[in-house]
Design a protein around this motif. Structure first.
Motif, mmCIF file in Angstrom:
data_model
loop_
_atom_site.group_PDB
_atom_site.id
_atom_site.type_symbol
_atom_site.label_atom_id
_atom_site.label_comp_id
_atom_site.label_asym_id
_atom_site.label_seq_id
_atom_site.Cartn_x
_atom_site.Cartn_y
_atom_site.Cartn_z
ATOM 1 N N CYS A 46 0.832 -1.201 0.000
ATOM 2 C CA CYS A 46 0.000 0.000 0.000
ATOM 3 C C CYS A 46 0.866 1.250 0.000
ATOM 4 C CB CYS A 46 -0.909 -0.015 1.223
ATOM 5 S SG CYS A 46 -1.952 1.460 1.378
ATOM 6 N N LEU A 47 0.542 2.198 -0.871
ATOM 7 C CA LEU A 47 1.141 3.521 -0.877
ATOM 8 C C LEU A 47 0.088 4.511 -0.382
ATOM 9 C CD1 LEU A 47 3.279 5.666 -1.606
ATOM 10 C CD2 LEU A 47 2.346 5.658 -3.932
ATOM 11 N N THR A 48 0.364 5.152 0.762
ATOM 12 C CA THR A 48 -0.548 6.139 1.325
ATOM 13 C C THR A 48 -0.022 7.528 1.035
ATOM 14 O OG1 THR A 48 -1.240 4.648 3.108
ATOM 15 C CG2 THR A 48 -1.627 7.002 3.423
ATOM 16 N N PHE B 80 -8.170 4.226 -3.296
ATOM 17 C CA PHE B 80 -9.091 4.594 -2.229
ATOM 18 C C PHE B 80 -9.045 6.102 -2.038
ATOM 19 C CE2 PHE B 80 -8.246 0.169 -1.471
ATOM 20 C CZ PHE B 80 -9.449 -0.355 -1.025
ATOM 21 N N LEU B 81 -10.208 6.753 -2.218
ATOM 22 C CA LEU B 81 -10.285 8.188 -2.062
ATOM 23 C C LEU B 81 -10.397 8.554 -0.588
ATOM 24 C CD1 LEU B 81 -10.844 7.871 -5.107
ATOM 25 C CD2 LEU B 81 -12.566 9.688 -4.900
ATOM 26 N N GLY B 82 -9.638 9.570 -0.165
ATOM 27 C CA GLY B 82 -9.786 10.113 1.177
ATOM 28 C C GLY B 82 -10.709 11.305 1.203
ATOM 29 N N ASN B 83 -10.993 11.851 0.019
ATOM 30 C CA ASN B 83 -11.916 12.960 -0.168
ATOM 31 C C ASN B 83 -12.210 13.015 -1.660
ATOM 32 O OD1 ASN B 83 -13.459 15.344 0.281
ATOM 33 N ND2 ASN B 83 -12.076 15.887 1.982
ATOM 34 N N CYS C 296 1.570 15.648 0.448
ATOM 35 C CA CYS C 296 2.379 15.128 -0.667
ATOM 36 C C CYS C 296 1.569 15.119 -1.956
ATOM 37 C CB CYS C 296 2.883 13.713 -0.366
ATOM 38 S SG CYS C 296 3.979 13.072 -1.651
ATOM 39 N N THR C 297 2.236 15.465 -3.041
ATOM 40 C CA THR C 297 1.631 15.437 -4.373
ATOM 41 C C THR C 297 2.545 14.688 -5.325
ATOM 42 O OG1 THR C 297 0.536 17.567 -4.035
ATOM 43 C CG2 THR C 297 0.803 16.828 -6.308
ATOM 44 N N GLY D 222 -5.600 7.559 0.154
ATOM 45 C CA GLY D 222 -5.442 8.983 0.417
ATOM 46 C C GLY D 222 -5.597 9.874 -0.790
ATOM 47 N N LEU D 223 -6.203 9.376 -1.884
ATOM 48 C CA LEU D 223 -6.433 10.241 -3.042
ATOM 49 C C LEU D 223 -7.413 11.350 -2.678
ATOM 50 C CD1 LEU D 223 -6.746 7.791 -6.067
ATOM 51 C CD2 LEU D 223 -4.964 9.471 -5.676
#
Length: 659
Positions: A506-508, A555-558, A513-514, A532-533
């Motif tokens: 997993c990459l969070t 997985f979207l975080g927002n 970070c961008t 965390g997208l």
């Protein structure tokens, strides 16, 4: 079997001075951190077991080693070009990032790296002073003028003067842990400045004042493993040597002198060989610097030298360029009250100056390789600052002064060029000199001004790392994850054809970070889970940028906006985000490729809103391509969507709506 033979032949090496590290013909192991200056190379058989550190953001180096790397990685915004795969083993931290030119090679992260970089994200460092209780008081009527740690932090060298008029000054060598006096040298002069070779622990240079005659006042010493001094060479008769500063590569030393008449200040550069022998390279006379030169320091690249002059009525800060043979003045700033001390920040292009006035104490200058410009003034009436020095992080500033607080530690914010007092101590007598330990161990020694005794005291200074986020290029690089990793406090722009291979990990992406994809470039993210997208933290910079997803779960975080470039979906790709929206707003065509599925999961909204409006910018490549709604909403806001191939599959309570 060949690998076993190589390992048996490994030779333990010590890092002396940068240019080439190791060998292309015989294995060589470095157990200490290897620091790289500009245009240095890590050769094929160099085994770096102590880590790798680039000097600063101007550093450009090459990595050509066949061995994996162990120990901390600290790129400091510099550029590392890979001519071989860079395999990180047993590394718990990547302290800071920089530009990586991959040339199609692999950067493989070790399993115990949790975040890249390891910055804490605090607004400012704490820089807290902690008294160690270690000190050494010598009843010799001395004032500490200068002190510096050896590059391996084993010794502290100190230059002292005698302000009582009784006896002479000393050159002293202390054990850095106990502050026990190991050796000293004295003659009938005051010592003014000391500089330790930054790459060889056994060489140091000192300057002296000689009011009486023809004694050489620039002296070069070797120091053995027990701290014993041996004079190697000397120069500069009939002048006072006020300042000495070793060049970052250890091959030169800057010298500030004043002739016996006091009419002219002179800046000199000497070459220093590996034995400590001195050869004059260049000399520049500078009347405008004031009666004497009291401040001098090289920038981290060694390309520039700052010199500060002092008199009771005038002075200046002058910047010289240095090409290895010649000093050339590039800028000069008048300081009416004279310059007492100066230091070049080791990380950021900043020069700090203490002026000899009770009303203007600290001046901060920006430097852009051509000019210096004043950007900040700190007013501290009645507190004459005698010594200032940045620590190795460039974010803590030590100050020694003549009145309360005599010892002060400031945090430095390079974003707005401000310093903030975070800790201080009142001592008796004055704090006339200080020296930070090398690297990030962050110990500091202070030496006192003479009253009855002279004291050297050791402190610990704890601080938090302050990330300064800039965008760095990772070009034609294959990044491999070997564990779950977070990216924080960073901006990484992928250029060329690059890959992030999650290998099932997993990459969070933290909010700080961008990841960007440059023009005419592509990034393939495969075998990966991305968490965390949000907003546009994976950002295609223009219409020629491509993001490819292969066997990936997002997985979207927002809510997330994809505003430029194209998307390519391979094999099984899913997007999840309960009550969040994936806004598809690009003007470019994106494709779900053959034998591939894009699955939109429960309570996610996929908003098809290309700009300008176009009905065919999401394409199914052929009849084996699948768009799968699994409890998701497909929303059409600016135009309709026309699908001419492939399969749309629906499961659970899914919605297709047009607004």
């Amino acid at each position: 079997m060949k690998l076993q033979k190589i390992l048996l032949l490994v030779i333990f090496c010590h890092y002396l001075q940068a240019e080439t590290i190791g060998s292309n013909s015989r294995p060589c192991r470095f157990n200490d951190v290897v620091g790289l200056g500009t245009n240095d190379s890590v050769l094929g058989f160099a085994a770096l077991n102590g880590g790798l550190r680039l000097f600063n953001s101007s550093t450009v180096d090459e990595f050509d080693s066949l061995f994996s790397v162990q120990g901390p990685i600290d790129l400091r915004g510099g550029t590392l070009t890979l001519n071989q795969d860079l395999i990180l083993q047993n590394i718990s931290q990547i302290s800071s990032v920089g530009t990586i030119i991959g040339n199609g090679h692999v950067l493989s992260l070790s399993k115990n790296i949790e975040c890249v970089p390891t910055g804490s994200g605090y607004i400012q460092p704490t820089c807290e002073i902690v008294t160690t209780g270690v000190s050494n008081t010598l009843a010799t009527n001395q004032t500490y003028q200068s002190m510096e740690w050896s590059f391996d932090n084993k010794f502290v060298a100190a230059a002292t003067s005698n302000d009582s008029g009784i006896g002479a000054g000393f050159l002293r060598i202390f054990d850095s842990t106990s502050l026990a006096l190991l050796d000293s040298e004295t003659v009938n002069e005051d010592y003014t400045s000391v500089a330790w070779n930054p790459v060889q622990k056994n060489l140091l240079i000192v300057g002296r004042e000689d009011p009486g005659g023809a004694v050489d006042n620039l002296r070069s010493f070797s120091v053995n493993s027990t701290g014993m001094l041996t004079l190697v060479d000397s120069a500069e008769p009939n002048v006072d040597v006020r300042q000495v500063a070793y060049h970052p590569n250890g091959e030169f030393v800057g010298v500030g002198t004043t002739n016996t008449t006091g009419a002219m200040s002179v800046v000199r550069v000497y070459a220093v060989d590996q034995l400590g022998n001195l050869t004059l390279i260049d000399s520049v006379s500078r009347a405008s610097l004031g009666v004497r030169i009291d401040a001098m320091d090289w920038d981290p690249s060694g390309c520039f030298l700052v010199v500060g002059g002092f008199s009771e009525t005038a002075g200046a800060v002058t910047i010289y360029s240095f090409d290895g043979s010649t000093l050339t003045q590039v800028d000069n700033e008048g300081i009416p009250t004279g310059v007492v001390t100066t230091d070049w920040n080791p990380i950021y292009p900043k020069v700090i100056v203490s002026a000899g006035s009770s009303s203007i104490q600290l001046l901060l200058f920006d430097y852009d390789s051509e000019t210096v410009s004043s950007v900040s003034t700190i007013v501290s009436p009645g507190n004459f600052i005698q010594k200032i020095l940045f620590d190795a992080s460039g974010q803590c500033l030590g100050v020694g002064a003549n009145s309360d607080p005599e010892i002060a530690i400031y945090s430095f914010n390079p974003n707005n060029n401000t310093v903030t007092l975070v800790d201080s101590l009142n001592i008796t007598p004055d704090a006339s000199a200080l020296g930070w330990s090398q690297g990030k161990s962050n110990n500091v020694v202070f030496g006192t001004d003479f009253i009855t005794d002279d004291t050297i005291e050791l402190f610990n200074v704890f601080f938090e790392f302050v990330p300064v986020i800039s965008c760095f290029e990772w070009g034609n690089l294959d990044l491999c994850l070997n564990s779950n990793v977070c990216f924080q406090d960073c901006c990484i722009t992928f250029t060329g054809n690059s890959t992030i291979n999650g290998q099932g990990n997993c990459l969070t992406l933290k909010p700080t970070c961008t990841i960007q994809i440059a023009s005419n470039s592509s990034l393939l993210m495969k075998n990966i889970i991305v968490q965390g997208l949000q907003a546009s933290n994976i950002l295609a910079l223009d219409s020629t940028s491509t993001v490819s997803l292969k066997s990936a779960k997002l997985f979207l975080g927002n809510d997330f906006d994809f505003t430029a470039g194209s998307l390519q979906f391979f094999k099984n790709v899913s997007i999840s985000g309960v009550n969040h929206t994936f806004n598809y707003q690009t003007s470019q065509n994106s494709v779900i490729n053959a034998n591939s599925t894009l699955k939109l999961n429960n309570a996610l909204t996929f908003n098809y809103a290309p700009t300008p409006a176009n009905t065919d910018l999401l394409e199914l490549a052929d009849n084996t391509s699948v768009l799968f709604l699994k409890g998701a909403t497909l929303k059409l806001t600016t135009t309709n969507l026309q699908l001419t191939k492939g399969v749309v599959s629906v499961d659970r309570n899914s919605t297709i709506e047009s607004i």
